[in-house]
Structure formats: structure tokens, C-alpha cells
Design an enzyme around this catalytic site. Structure first.
Site, PDB file in Angstrom:
ATOM      1  N   THR A   4      41.476  36.952  48.615  1.00  0.00           N
ATOM      2  CA  THR A   4      42.128  35.824  47.939  1.00  0.00           C
ATOM      3  C   THR A   4      41.588  34.491  48.460  1.00  0.00           C
ATOM      4  OG1 THR A   4      43.966  36.167  49.489  1.00  0.00           O
ATOM      5  CG2 THR A   4      44.267  36.955  47.231  1.00  0.00           C
TER       6      THR A   4
ATOM      7  N   SER B 115      46.432  40.554  47.261  1.00  0.00           N
ATOM      8  CA  SER B 115      45.510  40.441  48.385  1.00  0.00           C
ATOM      9  C   SER B 115      44.273  41.258  48.079  1.00  0.00           C
ATOM     10  CB  SER B 115      46.159  40.956  49.675  1.00  0.00           C
ATOM     11  OG  SER B 115      45.176  41.215  50.667  1.00  0.00           O
ATOM     12  N   GLY B 116      43.113  40.644  48.218  1.00  0.00           N
ATOM     13  CA  GLY B 116      41.878  41.351  47.946  1.00  0.00           C
ATOM     14  C   GLY B 116      41.604  42.475  48.924  1.00  0.00           C
ATOM     15  N   SER B 117      41.708  42.185  50.233  1.00  0.00           N
ATOM     16  CA  SER B 117      41.412  43.218  51.231  1.00  0.00           C
ATOM     17  C   SER B 117      42.418  44.361  51.146  1.00  0.00           C
ATOM     18  CB  SER B 117      41.385  42.617  52.640  1.00  0.00           C
ATOM     19  OG  SER B 117      42.630  42.046  52.975  1.00  0.00           O
TER      20      SER B 117
END
Length: 343
Positions: free
Chosen positions: A260, A91-93
Site C-alpha cells: 500500500t 495491505s499488499g504484503s
């Protein structure tokens, strides 16, 4: 005598999405990699996810990141991501939040200026560049696993909504990519309830029969995410941007445009030559929060052409806390948590 345990947390947010970083209070998990530890937690210790994402301890709109020992020699720390939908591989965040919490808490020593950090997610290594100033992380740029288009031109008949066309893209999890305008959405804040209802109906209908296999990670579970795509606009200053919204099943519209989700969009556009290596796309959530995605080098994932990408954003620390878990509380699943929580 009451049986109480404590968990230490750092609450963070990136683009409005809250990630609770678990830094202490959990026994070491079996497994030599973040992936093995995540699968053990999913199989044997899901009570931790449910505890921290459910009332009275949390909220399903949050995420939880458990800091663990990494298995890869390059990684400075590992992390396991937990959300309402389960255990996403990447997950990007959450990566923005985990890296910021590790640096600003001193768990990873911070250096002034640009700093390279490597974290181990269940999907593999996240290579991170942090921009630090005066003891704070001003931005994080993270490169996760390559994204690829698994299938194009799919469709399903969704009750009350009609036929919905979508593409299936992997970018740390499988995303159904839907053109928002086809269903009357402009991706504004006042549409969030309607987007949630649409996303819920779509996922429940589309899941049966959709692929769950990743070429190297194996079975990654049923479809968890929908990404609603707005039109791409090029501004006078050359910035390329697009409104977007990510639905997390069940029942959550993300406050950020999601890392993502942005990576999935980049792979989709790169696959049709609408974006090339080095091009950027600024995604804008219904609440107006922004991430910047940059197309990286081409790659292969199994037999699929894929694209590296980076996501740039900022996370902020909101709270440091130590919560008490009463194992005698009927709202606590003590059968699972007793062996997970440190005495």
C-alpha cells in the site's frame, strides 16, 4: 479441568514482513462481508488481535490475517487484516501472504502456471495473478482498491523535529507521504531506529484534525502510516526505482517496502504526471527488500481522481503450527476469546 482452545496458523513472510495466517480455530463471525466481519471483530473481539501480536504469543511487528467466508460471489475466500495499528482495510504484503498460504496449503486448489484468484478484503476485492511452478507460488501480482491523493501540501510542527511537510494519500489506508531527504534520511538499515522515533513523533502530532473519512468506506480511523520517500532514479537498463520506508504506528518500521505504501507513491507520482499508465516503480525498503508497482488505469473514488495499480512480490511459508490458548492464563483476555475460539 483446564479450559484450552487451539488456533491453527500458517506463518509467512513477504519482503521480510511476517503475516500469521489464521486458518482454523475461530468461530464464524457475524456479518455478510469481510468489512462487516472486520468491524465486528474490532468492536467485539479485539482480544484475538492482541493475543497473536503480543508476547508471549506473538510480536507487534507481525501482522495477522484471519481467513473468513467471503460475501462477494466472485471471491474464493475473505481475509481480515490485523496489525499493531488496528484493522487496515487493505495491505499488499498481507495479500501476497494470504494468497500464497491459501494456495500452497490447498485451501484454494492450485493450478500450474498463471492462476487467477479473487480474495475479499475489508476494502473490497483483491484481484490476484499467481505464478505457480511445481507446487509453489513463485510470485503474486495483486490489484487492490484505487489510490488517490486526498490532500497535498500539508505541514505540521513536530516537537524536536521542526516543520514537516507531507501529502495525504489513500491506498487501503491513509498515508502521510514525507520526502526523506528533507529530514536527512537516506533510508538505510542503520536509520531504522531514528525513522521509528521520527514516525512516532510525527503521527502523534499530525493525527488531530486529519481526515478519517473515505468516500465509500466511511470512518477508517486515525492516521496509521507514514511513508518516507527516497529520490526516484532511472537505471541504465530502464528500471525506475526508489528507496522507501513505511512506519506503522505505534513503533514499527516495515521490513518490506509495503504494497500500500508503493501504491500510494504511484498515485502521488501519477497525479503530477511523473508516471503514466503502464509505468513501473521498484520500491526498496531500508533492508533492501523490493516490490514492483505498476500504474494502472485512472478511476474515481468519490470526487477524487484515483489510479488503479498492481503490486508484484513473493511470499514464502515459514511454519505451520497449532497453538494452545489457555483461557485460565492471566495473560489471556478470556472474556473476549471464550466466545471467539472454537471449543
Amino acid at each position: 479441568m483446564r479450559d484450552e482452545r487451539t488456533i491453527e496458523l500458517i506463518d509467512t513472510q513477504a519482503g521480510g514482513d511476517v503475516s500469521r495466517i489464521v486458518t482454523a480455530g475461530i468461530e464464524p463471525l457475524p456479518g455478510s462481508t469481510a468489512l462487516e466481519k472486520a468491524r465486528y471483530l474490532q468492536r467485539e473481539g479485539d482480544g484475538l488481535r492482541r493475543l497473536l501480536l503480543s508476547e508471549p504469543y506473538g510480536d507487534p511487528a507481525m501482522s495477522v490475517d484471519l481467513i473468513v467466508e467471503p460475501g462477494h460471489p466472485e471471491a474464493q475466500a475473505g481475509y481480515i487484516i490485523m496489525e499493531a495499528m488496528g484493522y487496515p482495510m487493505y495491505s499488499g504484503s498481507n495479500t501476497l501472504c494470504a494468497a500464497t498460504a491459501l494456495l500452497e496449503s490447498g485451501m484454494i486448489e492450485m493450478t500450474e502456471g498463471l492462476q487467477e484468484v479473487v480474495l475479499e478484503s475489508p476494502a473490497g476485492l483483491a484481484r490476484i495473478t499467481a505464478r505457480n511452478r511445481d507446487g509453489r507460488v513463485e510470485s503474486i501480482t495483486t490489484q487492490g482498491e484505487p489510490a488517490y491523493v486526498a490532500e497535498r501540501g500539508l505541514s505540521v510542527e513536530v516537537p524536536s523535529y521542526g516543520r514537516v511537510r507531507f501529502d495525504l494519500v489513500w491506498s487501503g489506508a491513509y498515508y502521510a507521504m514525507i520526502t526523506a531527504a528533507d529530514h536527512g534520511f537516506e533510508l538505510t538499515a542503520d536509520e531504522q531506529i531514528a525513522l521509528t522515533a521520527f514516525g512516532d513523533a510525527f503521527v502523534r502530532t499530525a493525527r488531530p484534525g486529519l481526515r478519517q473519512e473515505h468516500p465509500t468506506l466511511g470512518d477508517v480511523g486515525p492516521l496509521p502510516f507514514v511513508h518516507f520517500m527516497g529520490r526516484v532514479r532511472t537505471l541504465e537498463n530502464g528500471t525506475v526505482e526508489s528507496r522507501s520506508a513505511t512506519y506503522v504506528h505505534p513503533g514499527v518500521i516495515c521490513r518490506s517496502p509495503t504494497g500500500t505504501g508503493t501504491s500510494a507513491r504511484l498515485a502521488l507520482l501519477a497525479g503530477t504526471d511523473e508516471l503514466a499508465t503502464g509505468d513501473t516503480l521498484e520500491t526498496i525498503s531500508p533492508r533492501g527488500n523490493r516490490f514492483v508497482g505498476t500504474v494502472g488505469e485512472e478511476a474515481m473514488v468519490g470526487d477524487f481522481p484515483a489510479w488503479q495499480s498492481t503490486i508484484t512480490g513473493r511470499a514464502r511459508l515459514m511454519a505451520r503450527s497449532r497453538i494452545t490458548v489457555d483461557l485460565d492464563d492471566p495473560l489471556v483476555d478470556s472474556s473476549v476469546l471464550e466466545k471467539l475460539l472454537s471449543s
